[in-house]
Every structure is written in C-alpha cells, then in structure tokens.
Write a protein that holds these residues in place. Sequence first.
Motif, PDB file in Angstrom:
ATOM      1  N   ASN A 111       6.569  -8.080  -9.704  1.00  0.00           N
ATOM      2  CA  ASN A 111       5.312  -8.315 -10.420  1.00  0.00           C
ATOM      3  C   ASN A 111       4.439  -7.068 -10.458  1.00  0.00           C
ATOM      4  OD1 ASN A 111       4.669  -8.330  -7.659  1.00  0.00           O
ATOM      5  ND2 ASN A 111       2.896  -9.669  -7.985  1.00  0.00           N
ATOM      6  N   LYS A 112       5.070  -5.905 -10.400  1.00  0.00           N
ATOM      7  CA  LYS A 112       4.320  -4.648 -10.317  1.00  0.00           C
ATOM      8  C   LYS A 112       4.685  -3.714 -11.467  1.00  0.00           C
ATOM      9  CE  LYS A 112       4.226  -4.982  -5.277  1.00  0.00           C
ATOM     10  NZ  LYS A 112       4.996  -6.264  -5.262  1.00  0.00           N
ATOM     11  N   LEU A 123       1.198   2.796  -8.314  1.00  0.00           N
ATOM     12  CA  LEU A 123       1.165   1.371  -8.609  1.00  0.00           C
ATOM     13  C   LEU A 123      -0.039   1.119  -9.514  1.00  0.00           C
ATOM     14  CD1 LEU A 123       2.073  -1.524  -8.305  1.00  0.00           C
ATOM     15  CD2 LEU A 123       0.946  -1.600  -6.054  1.00  0.00           C
ATOM     16  N   VAL A 126      -0.805  -5.002 -10.861  1.00  0.00           N
ATOM     17  CA  VAL A 126      -0.117  -6.093 -10.178  1.00  0.00           C
ATOM     18  C   VAL A 126      -0.379  -7.372 -10.969  1.00  0.00           C
ATOM     19  CG1 VAL A 126       0.064  -7.437  -8.056  1.00  0.00           C
ATOM     20  CG2 VAL A 126      -0.369  -4.976  -7.931  1.00  0.00           C
ATOM     21  N   TRP A 135      -5.566  -3.586  -5.086  1.00  0.00           N
ATOM     22  CA  TRP A 135      -4.310  -3.243  -4.425  1.00  0.00           C
ATOM     23  C   TRP A 135      -4.317  -1.770  -4.041  1.00  0.00           C
ATOM     24  CZ3 TRP A 135      -4.981  -4.357  -9.559  1.00  0.00           C
ATOM     25  CH2 TRP A 135      -4.759  -3.312 -10.453  1.00  0.00           C
TER      26      TRP A 135
END
Length: 224
Positions: A111-112, A123, A126, A135
């Motif tokens: 889910n990233k 990242l 999310v 995050w």
Amino acid sequence: MRTVLKVVAFACILALISCSKNNTEITSIDNGYSYFPIDSTKQYFYSVDSIAYNKNLKRIDTFHYQLKTVLSNSFFDNSGIQTWRMSRYAKYSDTLDYVEIQNHFIQFYGNKYLYTENNAVLLKAVFPLKNELAWNGNLYNNLGYIKSNVNFINETYVMPDTSFQNTMKITEWENKDFIFDNYRFSVYQDKVGLVYFRNRYVETQSEKNEVSGFDISQKLIGIK
C-alpha cells in the motif's frame, strides 16, 4: 399480504443503501491511487525555477528551464517488484533541444508509493490516503526520520498565475527555525499526477548575514 410486501421493499431499500455506502468507501480508497497514474503514452512538461545561494561567493544564481518527464519502460527489480523508469529531460533554451539528465524510478509496494531519486528511495504516499495521515518519508533509506503527511485532499490548489482542481498536497519534509528554512512538498491532481513540486533547503547565519542552499519549484505547464 401488503405487510409482507412493505417488509420486502424496506429490506431492499436497506440493501441498496448498504451497497451504495460500500461502493462509496471503495471508490474513496481507489481514488487515492488515481493521484499517481501510470501512463507511458504521455509526456509531462514542467517549468522549473531554481535559486542557488552561495555564501562563500556571496552570490545568488537563478536558473530557469523546462523539464520533460516520460515513463519510458518498466521492469522487475531483484525483489520482483515492478518498477517504472521515469526519464527526465531538460531544455535550457528555446533554441536548444531536450537533453536527458537523469532517471527516477516509481514503485507500488503493497500500500505504499515509492519514488527513487539520486539513489535514495523515498516513501511518497501510503494508501488509503486521508487528511492528516503521516508516515516516515525515509522509511526505505538510511537518511534519518522525516515526517511526511497529507495536508489536504480533493481541493483546489491556487497559485498566483494558475490553479489546479481536485488536488492533494503532501508535505514530505519540513524544518523551520531561526537558522533553517527547509521544506519539500508535492501537489498531485486526480487522474493527472504531479502538478507542482517545491524543494527549499536554506540555511541562514544571521550574525554574518550569510545564506546558503537552494530553492527549486517545478510547475506543470502541459501534457502531450
């Protein structure tokens, strides 16, 4: 008989409401991914402004150029994750052609949403996306913790010379105090992708009135 029919009708209405609610929730989750479309048939064009502060030379240099990005191909990395290569081309003058400057890489891992630049895996998002979701943006590299978070979703992003509808803003990093004025954020448009990016890293030595660092902005100006 009429009572039975009323009960059946009421049950059907409840079922329709339940299905509608479930479909709305699913659509909401799916729309998170639609801010990051993958389309290798399109070319994205950006206007880039860059300011470089050099405290040693006591000079400020400004640059302006056009950036073109293309998802040129995809492959599977050593971990078996599908990876899209984003080729980036710069045009420094109207009389010059675009020249390739570097490649970035895009991955959806679970889910990233992962974005690799300068050999650092960031990242970026999310899922499912929602307001105030936070995050560690450096979770997949060794650069240290940074707080990334969703500022807003499905709103209009207004700039002095233009505006973008149905956008989401993600602050990727921020550090502001009496010495540092640093922040990086991205604005994505639903079903379009990145429409604006700002990366500012400035350090001020107030006692000497010296400034060092850079300030880069990247704005979408066209898609072909």
